[in-house]
Write a protein that holds these residues in place. Structure first.
Motif, PDB file in Angstrom:
ATOM      1  N   LEU A 173      42.430  33.548  58.308  1.00 20.47           N
ATOM      2  CA  LEU A 173      41.142  34.204  58.056  1.00 20.47           C
ATOM      3  C   LEU A 173      41.334  35.689  57.767  1.00 20.47           C
ATOM      4  CD1 LEU A 173      38.798  32.499  60.685  1.00 20.47           C
ATOM      5  CD2 LEU A 173      38.623  32.353  58.193  1.00 20.47           C
ATOM      6  N   ARG A 174      42.198  36.347  58.548  1.00 25.92           N
ATOM      7  CA  ARG A 174      42.473  37.761  58.279  1.00 25.92           C
ATOM      8  C   ARG A 174      43.158  37.936  56.926  1.00 25.92           C
ATOM      9  NH1 ARG A 174      44.380  37.583  63.613  1.00 25.92           N
ATOM     10  NH2 ARG A 174      46.525  37.672  62.815  1.00 25.92           N
ATOM     11  N   LEU A 175      44.063  37.028  56.612  1.00 26.76           N
ATOM     12  CA  LEU A 175      44.795  37.115  55.346  1.00 26.76           C
ATOM     13  C   LEU A 175      43.857  36.940  54.165  1.00 26.76           C
ATOM     14  CD1 LEU A 175      47.685  37.523  54.332  1.00 26.76           C
ATOM     15  CD2 LEU A 175      47.980  35.040  54.399  1.00 26.76           C
ATOM     16  N   LYS A 176      42.935  35.999  54.271  1.00 22.12           N
ATOM     17  CA  LYS A 176      41.943  35.808  53.210  1.00 22.12           C
ATOM     18  C   LYS A 176      41.130  37.078  52.990  1.00 22.12           C
ATOM     19  CE  LYS A 176      41.031  30.820  53.243  1.00 22.12           C
ATOM     20  NZ  LYS A 176      40.998  30.665  51.769  1.00 22.12           N
ATOM     21  N   GLN A 177      40.733  37.699  54.077  1.00 20.99           N
ATOM     22  CA  GLN A 177      39.980  38.947  53.982  1.00 20.99           C
ATOM     23  C   GLN A 177      40.837  40.027  53.331  1.00 20.99           C
ATOM     24  OE1 GLN A 177      38.545  40.435  57.739  1.00 20.99           O
ATOM     25  NE2 GLN A 177      37.850  42.361  56.869  1.00 20.99           N
ATOM     26  N   GLY A 178      42.108  40.087  53.719  1.00 16.92           N
ATOM     27  CA  GLY A 178      43.003  41.080  53.156  1.00 16.92           C
ATOM     28  C   GLY A 178      43.230  40.900  51.668  1.00 16.92           C
ATOM     29  N   LEU A 179      43.375  39.666  51.229  1.00 14.31           N
ATOM     30  CA  LEU A 179      43.554  39.402  49.807  1.00 14.31           C
ATOM     31  C   LEU A 179      42.318  39.821  49.019  1.00 14.31           C
ATOM     32  CD1 LEU A 179      45.326  35.961  50.181  1.00 14.31           C
ATOM     33  CD2 LEU A 179      46.333  37.964  49.067  1.00 14.31           C
ATOM     34  N   ALA A 180      41.141  39.624  49.626  1.00 13.01           N
ATOM     35  CA  ALA A 180      39.903  40.062  48.968  1.00 13.01           C
ATOM     36  C   ALA A 180      39.830  41.585  48.924  1.00 13.01           C
ATOM     37  CB  ALA A 180      38.693  39.488  49.706  1.00 13.01           C
ATOM     38  N   GLU A 181      40.232  42.246  50.018  1.00 12.66           N
ATOM     39  CA  GLU A 181      40.208  43.711  50.065  1.00 12.66           C
ATOM     40  C   GLU A 181      41.210  44.324  49.094  1.00 12.66           C
ATOM     41  OE1 GLU A 181      40.999  44.452  54.161  1.00 12.66           O
ATOM     42  OE2 GLU A 181      38.921  44.114  54.801  1.00 12.66           O
ATOM     43  N   ALA A 182      42.300  43.605  48.807  1.00 18.95           N
ATOM     44  CA  ALA A 182      43.311  44.105  47.885  1.00 18.95           C
ATOM     45  C   ALA A 182      42.846  44.061  46.436  1.00 18.95           C
ATOM     46  CB  ALA A 182      44.603  43.290  48.031  1.00 18.95           C
ATOM     47  N   LYS A 183      41.688  43.450  46.222  1.00 15.99           N
ATOM     48  CA  LYS A 183      41.076  43.372  44.896  1.00 15.99           C
ATOM     49  C   LYS A 183      41.984  42.685  43.876  1.00 15.99           C
ATOM     50  CE  LYS A 183      38.088  47.359  45.654  1.00 15.99           C
ATOM     51  NZ  LYS A 183      37.643  48.702  45.204  1.00 15.99           N
ATOM     52  N   ILE A 184      42.717  41.682  44.365  1.00 17.51           N
ATOM     53  CA  ILE A 184      43.448  40.817  43.441  1.00 17.51           C
ATOM     54  C   ILE A 184      42.404  40.021  42.673  1.00 17.51           C
ATOM     55  CG2 ILE A 184      45.065  38.896  43.236  1.00 17.51           C
ATOM     56  CD1 ILE A 184      46.321  39.894  45.874  1.00 17.51           C
ATOM     57  N   PRO A 185      42.438  40.045  41.341  1.00 17.75           N
ATOM     58  CA  PRO A 185      41.390  39.374  40.564  1.00 17.75           C
ATOM     59  C   PRO A 185      41.297  37.890  40.878  1.00 17.75           C
ATOM     60  CG  PRO A 185      42.709  40.816  39.164  1.00 17.75           C
ATOM     61  CD  PRO A 185      43.412  40.732  40.487  1.00 17.75           C
ATOM     62  N   LYS A 186      40.101  37.366  40.755  1.00 18.52           N
ATOM     63  CA  LYS A 186      39.909  35.930  40.910  1.00 18.52           C
ATOM     64  C   LYS A 186      40.574  35.200  39.746  1.00 18.52           C
ATOM     65  CE  LYS A 186      37.252  35.788  44.621  1.00 18.52           C
ATOM     66  NZ  LYS A 186      37.659  35.091  45.869  1.00 18.52           N
ATOM     67  N   ARG A 187      41.171  34.088  40.044  1.00 20.27           N
ATOM     68  CA  ARG A 187      41.798  33.310  38.985  1.00 20.27           C
ATOM     69  C   ARG A 187      40.733  32.677  38.097  1.00 20.27           C
ATOM     70  NH1 ARG A 187      46.036  29.224  40.378  1.00 20.27           N
ATOM     71  NH2 ARG A 187      44.989  28.737  42.325  1.00 20.27           N
ATOM     72  N   THR A 188      41.003  32.651  36.808  1.00 18.00           N
ATOM     73  CA  THR A 188      40.054  32.110  35.844  1.00 18.00           C
ATOM     74  C   THR A 188      40.675  30.917  35.125  1.00 18.00           C
ATOM     75  OG1 THR A 188      40.849  33.528  34.046  1.00 18.00           O
ATOM     76  CG2 THR A 188      39.105  34.415  35.468  1.00 18.00           C
ATOM     77  N   VAL A 189      39.844  30.195  34.396  1.00 19.26           N
ATOM     78  CA  VAL A 189      40.327  29.024  33.666  1.00 19.26           C
ATOM     79  C   VAL A 189      41.104  29.435  32.428  1.00 19.26           C
ATOM     80  CG1 VAL A 189      39.634  26.954  32.384  1.00 19.26           C
ATOM     81  CG2 VAL A 189      38.462  27.568  34.522  1.00 19.26           C
ATOM     82  N   SER A 190      40.575  30.411  31.664  1.00 16.07           N
ATOM     83  CA  SER A 190      41.207  30.719  30.378  1.00 16.07           C
ATOM     84  C   SER A 190      41.252  32.201  30.022  1.00 16.07           C
ATOM     85  CB  SER A 190      40.470  29.977  29.260  1.00 16.07           C
ATOM     86  OG  SER A 190      39.101  30.363  29.212  1.00 16.07           O
ATOM     87  N   GLU A 191      40.591  33.078  30.804  1.00 13.80           N
ATOM     88  CA  GLU A 191      40.516  34.478  30.415  1.00 13.80           C
ATOM     89  C   GLU A 191      41.793  35.258  30.694  1.00 13.80           C
ATOM     90  OE1 GLU A 191      38.213  32.908  32.070  1.00 13.80           O
ATOM     91  OE2 GLU A 191      36.412  32.990  30.797  1.00 13.80           O
ATOM     92  N   SER A 192      42.485  34.934  31.790  1.00 18.91           N
ATOM     93  CA  SER A 192      43.662  35.719  32.162  1.00 18.91           C
ATOM     94  C   SER A 192      44.653  34.841  32.908  1.00 18.91           C
ATOM     95  CB  SER A 192      43.253  36.911  33.042  1.00 18.91           C
ATOM     96  OG  SER A 192      42.733  36.460  34.282  1.00 18.91           O
ATOM     97  N   VAL A 193      45.865  35.377  33.075  1.00 23.52           N
ATOM     98  CA  VAL A 193      46.869  34.707  33.891  1.00 23.52           C
ATOM     99  C   VAL A 193      47.401  35.717  34.895  1.00 23.52           C
ATOM    100  CG1 VAL A 193      48.754  35.192  32.259  1.00 23.52           C
ATOM    101  CG2 VAL A 193      48.967  33.295  33.867  1.00 23.52           C
TER     102      VAL A 193
END
Length: 348
Positions: free
Chosen positions: A17-37
């Motif tokens: 749970l803390r790690l999930k919050q940390g990954l969100a705080e790090a502003k790593i972009p959400k994965r998309t289907v076709s826009e980016s890798v």
């Protein structure tokens, strides 16, 4: 998302749970289907049988959670013992695939293999895979003498993500002496970078885009080691050059061991605009304030130490649970449909 059903302890669930919050705080972009890798490189310390034994299950969930934030992760230091890798793949889920080398034989290879983990819902294996061999020195088409090979054989693979085709090479460059420009390290980077740059320019190249990433053991951006990449024609986004990737993130102590470099005609004008970063998971799991809870797991070697020495032992021990490197990542935009259509209008 990874599979959590086999978690058997409260600490792992709380850490996730803390790690999930940390990954969100790090502003790593959400994965998309076709826009980016989203690409990442991560040296996971002695991932397999190590001097500290096998990891427990707890860090495998944390490692899976981090890997699942990306589309493709190049992993260094996977050992010949694949039990942990197989467990990790089970946690990630069946859509995650793995392709790896055999170990580089001999003591110089350190029982290591190089590995790509990728989400097959997003990326497809292009059919190209091979370990890099430095060709012999020739003159007038006659072989003069064989070249020295890299201590750990680099691994080159072709992938496709939508319209974006790319070859990607993962490497773990020799460390050698603890100096900024060890000659063996400089020469390994030069030989590999020059070879790959030549392959990228070949008219029969599998793809126009070449990505070279991994652990280069580069100390500082201005070192000769970094110069070998740039002199060969590779581009490293300035943001990545400013980010230390070992567990010390401050400027003085931090080392720039890990890098992601590009020869990419399709991306040249976009690379500096790409989102990129490193992620320090120790802010969320295996924190210093968690030390007391791991006393029994660390065992007698920890308990027999003087109180003043225990924290030092814990800081080292936890790097064999997670790593002594931080994952480095970059987001690449791959949807060029608009520019393609505009060019198509001009062609018609």
């Amino acid at each position: 998302m990874p599979f959590y059903s086999k978690i058997k302890d409260k600490r792992t669930a709380e850490g996730l749970l803390r790690l999930k919050q940390g990954l969100a705080e790090a502003k790593i972009p959400k994965r998309t289907v076709s826009e980016s890798v989203l690409l990442a490189t991560w040296n996971i310390r002695e991932f397999g049988k190590s001097k500290m034994g096998l990891r427990t299950d707890e860090p495998l969930y944390y490692i899976a959670e981090i890997i699942n934030s990306f589309d493709l992760v190049a992993v260094q230091e996977v050992r010949s013992d694949l039990r942990l890798l197989n467990k990790l793949m089970g946690i990630l889920g069946g859509w995650w695939k793995v392709v790896h080398t055999d170990v580089t034989l001999g003591t110089r290879g350190h029982d290591e293999r190089l590995t790509f983990l990728y989400d097959s819902r997003k990326l497809s294996f292009g059919g190209l895979a091979g370990e890099i061999v430095i060709p012999p020195v020739e003159e007038n088409r006659k072989t003069l003498y064989p070249s020295n090979q890299l201590y750990r054989t680099p691994f080159l693979v072709g992938f496709k993500a939508g319209w974006f085709r790319f070859t990607i090479c993962v490497t773990h460059i020799v460390y050698g002496k603890s100096t900024r420009n060890d000659p063996n390290r400089v020469e390994e980077i030069r030989a590999l970078a020059d070879l790959l740059a030549g392959l990228a320019k070949d008219k029969d190249a599998w793809a126009k885009n070449m990505i070279l990433l991994g652990d280069f053991n580069i100390f500082k951006p201005g070192d000769k080691t970094m110069e070998q990449l740039l002199n060969a024609g590779f581009v490293i986004p300035k943001k990545l050059q400013t980010l230390p990737s070992n567990v010390y993130e401050d400027v003085e102590k931090g080392k720039h061991y890990d890098q992601i470099a590009f020869i990419s005609p399709q991306m040249e004008d976009k690379l500096e605009l790409c989102k990129a970063g490193v992620f320090n998971y120790y802010n969320y799991v295996y924190r210093m304030e968690d030390e007391g809870g791991y006393g029994d797991t660390m065992g007698q070697k920890y308990k027999d130490r003087e109180a003043a020495e225990r924290s030092k032992y814990y800081k080292n021990w936890r790097t064999f649970q997670m790593s002594d490197h931080l994952p480095m990542w970059i987001e690449l935009g791959i949807d060029d449909s608009e520019s393609y259509l505009k060019n198509k209008i001009n062609w018609l």
